[in-house]
Design a protein around this motif. Structure first.
Motif, mmCIF file in Angstrom:
data_model
loop_
_atom_site.group_PDB
_atom_site.id
_atom_site.type_symbol
_atom_site.label_atom_id
_atom_site.label_comp_id
_atom_site.label_asym_id
_atom_site.label_seq_id
_atom_site.Cartn_x
_atom_site.Cartn_y
_atom_site.Cartn_z
ATOM 1 N N VAL B 81 21.228 -39.475 25.185
ATOM 2 C CA VAL B 81 20.776 -38.291 24.441
ATOM 3 C C VAL B 81 21.226 -37.017 25.145
ATOM 4 C CG1 VAL B 81 18.757 -37.016 23.676
ATOM 5 C CG2 VAL B 81 18.823 -39.488 23.421
ATOM 6 N N LEU B 85 23.238 -33.711 23.631
ATOM 7 C CA LEU B 85 22.645 -32.370 23.570
ATOM 8 C C LEU B 85 23.526 -31.364 24.294
ATOM 9 C CD1 LEU B 85 18.943 -33.305 24.307
ATOM 10 C CD2 LEU B 85 19.876 -32.506 22.143
ATOM 11 N N LEU B 354 17.221 -27.708 20.506
ATOM 12 C CA LEU B 354 18.083 -28.519 21.371
ATOM 13 C C LEU B 354 17.626 -28.419 22.819
ATOM 14 C CD1 LEU B 354 21.627 -27.803 19.891
ATOM 15 C CD2 LEU B 354 20.208 -29.811 19.564
ATOM 16 N N LEU B 356 14.675 -27.666 23.836
ATOM 17 C CA LEU B 356 13.361 -28.313 23.949
ATOM 18 C C LEU B 356 13.534 -29.814 24.176
ATOM 19 C CD1 LEU B 356 10.220 -27.847 23.458
ATOM 20 C CD2 LEU B 356 10.667 -28.745 21.200
ATOM 21 N N VAL B 357 14.381 -30.447 23.370
ATOM 22 C CA VAL B 357 14.606 -31.887 23.521
ATOM 23 C C VAL B 357 15.249 -32.166 24.878
ATOM 24 C CG1 VAL B 357 15.735 -33.890 22.539
ATOM 25 C CG2 VAL B 357 14.836 -32.134 21.035
ATOM 26 N N ILE B 359 14.975 -30.504 27.689
ATOM 27 C CA ILE B 359 14.010 -30.379 28.782
ATOM 28 C C ILE B 359 13.051 -31.574 28.781
ATOM 29 C CG2 ILE B 359 12.121 -28.983 29.662
ATOM 30 C CD1 ILE B 359 13.695 -26.562 28.354
ATOM 31 N N LEU B 360 12.584 -31.936 27.601
ATOM 32 C CA LEU B 360 11.654 -33.071 27.522
ATOM 33 C C LEU B 360 12.334 -34.351 28.009
ATOM 34 C CD1 LEU B 360 9.747 -32.422 24.210
ATOM 35 C CD2 LEU B 360 8.847 -32.397 26.521
ATOM 36 N N ARG B 361 13.608 -34.500 27.639
ATOM 37 C CA ARG B 361 14.328 -35.690 28.067
ATOM 38 C C ARG B 361 14.449 -35.710 29.589
ATOM 39 N NH1 ARG B 361 14.945 -40.362 25.399
ATOM 40 N NH2 ARG B 361 16.902 -41.399 25.921
ATOM 41 N N LEU B 363 12.427 -34.372 31.724
ATOM 42 C CA LEU B 363 11.113 -34.682 32.288
ATOM 43 C C LEU B 363 10.814 -36.174 32.133
ATOM 44 C CD1 LEU B 363 8.738 -31.746 31.336
ATOM 45 C CD2 LEU B 363 9.676 -32.353 33.553
ATOM 46 N N GLU B 364 11.212 -36.721 30.979
ATOM 47 C CA GLU B 364 10.955 -38.139 30.771
ATOM 48 C C GLU B 364 11.671 -38.957 31.837
ATOM 49 O OE1 GLU B 364 12.125 -39.657 26.980
ATOM 50 O OE2 GLU B 364 11.508 -41.687 27.508
ATOM 51 N N ALA B 366 12.425 -37.941 34.775
ATOM 52 C CA ALA B 366 11.697 -37.737 36.032
ATOM 53 C C ALA B 366 10.466 -38.637 36.098
ATOM 54 C CB ALA B 366 11.285 -36.270 36.161
ATOM 55 N N TYR B 367 9.756 -38.711 34.990
ATOM 56 C CA TYR B 367 8.513 -39.477 34.970
ATOM 57 C C TYR B 367 8.787 -40.983 35.059
ATOM 58 C CZ TYR B 367 5.780 -35.366 33.622
ATOM 59 O OH TYR B 367 5.163 -34.155 33.591
#
Lengths: 529, 466
Positions: B81, B85, B354, B356-357, B359-361, B363-364, B366-367
């Motif tokens: 992903v 992006l 774009l 937003l996705v 950054i979330l990706r 973080l995911e 990282a988590y």
């Protein structure tokens, strides 16, 4: 390459370009959809499950970025709501496509729908025209790319530009313009309470003389005429206008900001004060005048001076009642009457009539337009001569023509002053009770007597019962100012007026005929029964 | 995974990376449409077209296809992903820069033309080289992290000594900004540092949390030096970006919210001091608070940007039809305004979505990374991108004062672009997971987790700590 060149030069290019634009967005939307559909296949299955939830960052990010986008929208989509921004773009933005250059500002209309200001295309530029020229300069003002805006043009700027939608229909129109990217955004019209016919007549009647006319409806406060001369032509604004070189002060709105001694029109107020205190009966008025102390010049009646000029002797009025004294405009009577009731009564009356305050005529989201009412001097309790002078409208008290019209309207409206308003859609609203109903009704009858039997009999016309009071205000700048306040018809007043003509002498000679002509024309227009 | 160089595994890899291929082709289609629109508008405005005008698009497309082929051949199993992006954002940036005449004509330089393909390939190379946990070698040994710290300070110092001032900032020769590299080197250092000291850093005592000064001292010292150097350069944006990343990584790595509170307090105090001391900052603040006080001076750029966006409206003029050249230096810091003018508010919403996705990706990743260093590194790199995006878009839209940072992947600027691609390269390397230790061969993900996730009861190996 050659194919592209050929395409661009063909007639189909504009359509094709729009198609590419739409296609571009559609492909990107489809990209987002695929991104969502493929989330299973792109799920990073080789990694362990998340230790923490992504919900908090998601909410936080959506909140922050969403707020930024929302704020951006207030500029990008609803920038019309920001008058300074629109002004900046109109003067500093060279983008031909910027809709700010092509805003069809709403028209300003009188209460009959006559156009007072409109935007027209002139060689590819949108310019503002004012069909009535200087007549409405002090009400409508101007909107000029270089000199900014004034008057209603400035105060209702957002409304005229199409911002500040009030109902669902306005929002719908705004949304339609946004979605279709209208290149000539249409603003919204604004209807005023003024009457184009009467206003132009008032300006014509004043002619070259500086002065002011305010005509309003006592029952709902709608201002029909707000004229001030001299004025400027809003179609031809130039830098010279603002240099203040013209001694006639064409930028000064004499109706709402000009401070003048009220002269004998103030006797209406002194009479109201006496009626409120329960005065009835008579006062003796000696022929050679009245003073509070031998040190001061006697206050005398006009009849005394006319007789002396003609070489005759005059026996005086003797005992006068209030109605006759008002009709004859006896200085001796009202000077005594004012002194009799004292300083406190004077201050209370001034307070009750809101002299010295500001009264707003229009409240817009970007400022309000307030009219001045007058200036009440602070006189010491021992200064009885000063009080005597004020009681006949001379000396230190000053009022604006607009406020005299408002006080007259209150007398005509059983003592209640309605808030004066310029914009037709503002709801009628009571401002304050200026005087008790009983006093107002008795005063109204006395003012009718002024026109039938007194100083105003020169304007008595058959078929129209005008009531009023003349005024001749001495002033240090030159010949006396000519005043008339009044209303018509006397029994069921529909219009109240104040007329001031600077340095034009007797009120009955200059100001009163203007009021009469206005009333007559108003009757033809159906404004008077 | 070195021995299985057979055709079947490449086939498997080709199948695995199908989503990426699909997304990349869609992106190429969209950017191609954008290019046609722009070239056509340029032609309509009287500019002659030649084959060279297609070159930027061709190199862009070729580099994306090359990237994909490289990853398939290398059997890279990292995220699919993020590359999509980043490719789309860079494509929009390419369009906007081309539109500003940066890639063709007299002003264009080879460096500007090559930055994007070079960045894409750099990202691909970093991802492959760093995969299978090899990125951990960046901080191997006890002292490697100080190498990164030293490099960061050295970069700043050398830049200060040799650079020249322009518009308030300091640049090296040819407007290269080597300080951009700090966004990677400093994050590497902080992630390694926290990973080494996590025990001491977690110890905030009982009751009122008191920061562990002894453990924090080296970090604080370095940060003080950094702050001074960055302030001399007047690079407030970089300071905000790095400090936010530091605080986020401290809080994430230790699980102690107290670091957030201390960090916010320190930031507020520093911010107040800076405003007091620097006229430069006050001017920007005034331009932000009262733009119409000095519309033709300090607020000219932001108001011109907003005017352009207003002219763009909801859908925009279309690429090549607006006049973004009226906004001063639009191609770097104000590229978002160019997009707003030509693609309208709709285009801006798309760009923000774009990011937003993205950054979330990040973080995911990282988590979901087992190694604590990898997790910290991913979180840090993502925070840097997030803060930089917010500072840029917020500044251009007048939501916050201007800080003069670029928009990642979109803005013109070689150093910034290469650094952003390198960051995502590292993120991708982390997303490829740890060395499998013989498990993965028998444990094909598609078989064990039909639901798309590992089974709840499946034994999880203990987290790896070095």
């Amino acid at each position: 390459m050659n194919l592209l060149n050929a395409l661009v030069e063909s007639a189909a290019w504009p359509t094709l370009r729009a198609g590419l634009h739409v296609g571009f967005f559609l492909v990107l939307l489809y990209f987002l959809k695929r991104l969502f559909d493929l989330r299973g296949a792109t799920g990073l299955k080789h990694l362990p499950r998340a230790k923490r939830s992504l919900a908090l960052p998601l909410v936080l990010l959506v909140g922050v970025l969403g707020s930024v986008l929302a704020y951006q929208a207030t500029w990008q989509l609803t920038g019309l709501f920001r008058p300074q921004f629109v002004a900046f773009m109109q003067s500093h933005d060279r983008r031909q496509f910027n809709p700010a250059h092509r805003i069809q500002r709403g028209r300003i209309l009188d209460h009959r729908g006559e156009v007072l200001a409109a935007s027209v295309d002139h060689r590819g530029q949108v310019v503002r025209v004012y069909p009535s020229g200087p007549a409405f300069a002090h009400v409508v003002g101007y909107s000029h790319p270089r000199f900014g805006a004034a008057g209603i043009e400035a105060l209702a700027n957002v409304h005229l530009n199409g911002g500040a939608p009030e109902d669902l229909k306005d929002w719908g129109e705004l949304g339609r313009q946004l979605v279709t990217q209208a290149k000539q955004p249409r603003g919204r019209d604004l209807m005023l309470t003024v009457d184009g016919e009467l206003q132009r007549l008032a300006v014509d009647l004043l002619g070259p003389r500086p002065g002011a006319v305010v005509l309003l409806r006592p029952s709902d406060g709608a201002i029909r005429v707000l004229a001030s001369t001299p004025a400027y032509d809003p179609n031809r604004i130039s830098a010279a206008l603002f240099r203040g070189a013209d001694p006639a002060l064409p930028l000064l709105n004499r109706a709402t900001q000009g401070l003048y001694p009220p002269g004998s029109t103030y006797k209406v107020i002194t009479a109201a004060q006496a009626l409120n205190a329960g005065f009835s009966g008579t006062l003796y008025c000696p022929a050679d005048g009245y003073t509070t102390s031998a040190r001061y010049r006697k206050i005398r009646d006009q009849a005394y001076y006319s007789a002396r000029e003609a070489g005759r002797s005059w026996g005086g009025y003797g005992n006068l009642d209030l109605a006759t004294a008002l009709a004859e405009s006896s200085n001796v009577f009202f000077a005594q009457l004012g002194v009799q009731h004292g300083h406190d009564a004077f201050r209370r009356t001034a307070e009750q009539l809101q002299i010295g305050r500001k009264i707003s005529l229009y409240e817009g989201p970007f400022g309000s337009w307030a009219m001045a009412t007058g200036r009440v001097p602070s006189i010491h309790d021992s200064d009885r001569y000063g009080l005597a002078q004020i009681s006949i409208g001379q000396g230190a008290i000053l009022v604006t023509p607009a406020h005299m019209a408002l006080i007259t309207a209150a007398v005509a409206n059983r003592g209640v002053a309605m808030r004066p308003r310029l914009v037709a859609s503002d709801p009628p609203q009571a401002l304050a009770r200026f005087l008790p109903e009983g006093s107002a009704n008795r005063l109204a009858k006395m003012m009718r007597k002024v026109v039938t039997d007194g100083t105003g009999r020169g304007i008595d016309v058959p078929g129209l019962a005008i009531a009023g009071k003349t005024g001749t205000a001495q002033n240090p700048q030159g010949p006396a100012h000519s005043w008339f306040i009044g209303f018509a018809p006397a029994e069921r007043p529909a219009l109240a007026v104040a007329v001031l003509v600077e340095h034009a002498g007797f009120g009955s000679k200059a100001a009163a005929p203007i009021a009469r002509d206005l009333f007559l024309r108003a009757r033809e227009l159906g404004e008077l029964p | 995974m070195s021995t299985a160089g057979t055709g079947s595994t490449i086939e498997l890899s080709w199948g695995l990376r199908r989503p990426e291929r699909q997304l990349l082709l869609l992106i190429l289609l969209a950017i191609a449409l954008g290019f046609l629109m722009m070239l056509g508008s340029g032609r309509a405005a009287g500019r002659a077209l030649s084959g060279a005008d297609l070159l930027p698009f061709l190199t862009y497309g070729a580099s994306l296809l090359l990237l994909h082929g490289l990853w398939v051949l290398a059997r890279f199993r990292g995220d699919q992903v993020l590359p999509a992006l980043v490719a789309l954002l860079a494509g929009l940036g390419l369009l906007a820069q081309y539109r500003m005449g940066l890639l063709t004509g007299a002003e264009a330089s080879h460096a500007a033309r090559l930055a994007l393909p070079a960045g894409v390939l750099l990202m691909g190379a970093i991802a492959v080289v760093g995969a299978e946990g090899r990125y951990g070698r960046l901080v191997a040994g006890r002292y490697a992290i100080w190498g990164w710290a030293g490099l960061s300070v050295l970069l700043l110092a050398v830049l200060l000594l040799t650079g020249h001032r322009f518009r308030g900032g300091v640049y090296a020769a040819g407007f290269v900004t080597p300080s951009e590299l700090l966004k990677v080197t400093m994050v590497l250092f902080v992630a390694g540092f926290i990973d080494q000291q996590v025990k001491a850093l977690k110890d905030l005592g009982t009751g009122l949390p008191i920061p562990p000064w002894r453990a924090l001292l080296p970090l604080a010292g370095l940060w003080a030096a950094l702050t001074v150097l960055l302030l001399i350069q007047r690079d407030l944006g970089m300071l905000i970006i790095l400090s936010t990343a530091l605080i986020a990584m401290l809080a994430l790595g230790t699980g102690r919210l107290a670091y957030l509170i201390y960090g916010a307090t320190a930031a507020a105090a520093l911010g107040y001091l800076l405003l007091r001391l620097f006229a430069h900052g006050q001017g920007r603040l005034r331009a932000w608070q009262a733009p119409f006080e000095d519309p033709t001076g300090g607020s000219w750029q932001i108001l011109q940007g907003l005017s352009g966006m207003f002219a763009g409206g909801l859908w925009g003029e279309g690429f090549g039809r607006g006049n973004p050249e009226y906004t001063p230096i639009a191609q770097s810091d104000f590229i978002y305004a160019v997009l707003g003018e030509e693609l309208g508010f709709a285009g801006c919403v798309l760009v923000v979505a774009l990011f937003l996705v993205l950054i979330l990706r990040g973080l995911e990743i990282a988590y979901r990374t087992r190694s604590s260093f990898g997790s910290l590194l991913a979180a840090g790199l993502t925070t840097v991108i997030a803060v930089q995006t917010f500072l840029n878009i917020g500044g251009v839209t007048k939501s916050i004062p201007l800080t003069g940072v670029t928009l990642p992947f979109v803005s013109h600027g070689g150093s910034s672009l290469l650094t952003a691609f390198a960051s995502v390269g590292l993120l991708l390397a982390i997303s490829a997971g740890e060395p499998a230790k013989g498990r993965s061969r028998t444990h094909a993900p598609a078989k064990t987790a039909p639901s798309g996730r590992p089974r709840r009861g499946a034994p999880q190996p203990p987290p790896q700590r070095r």
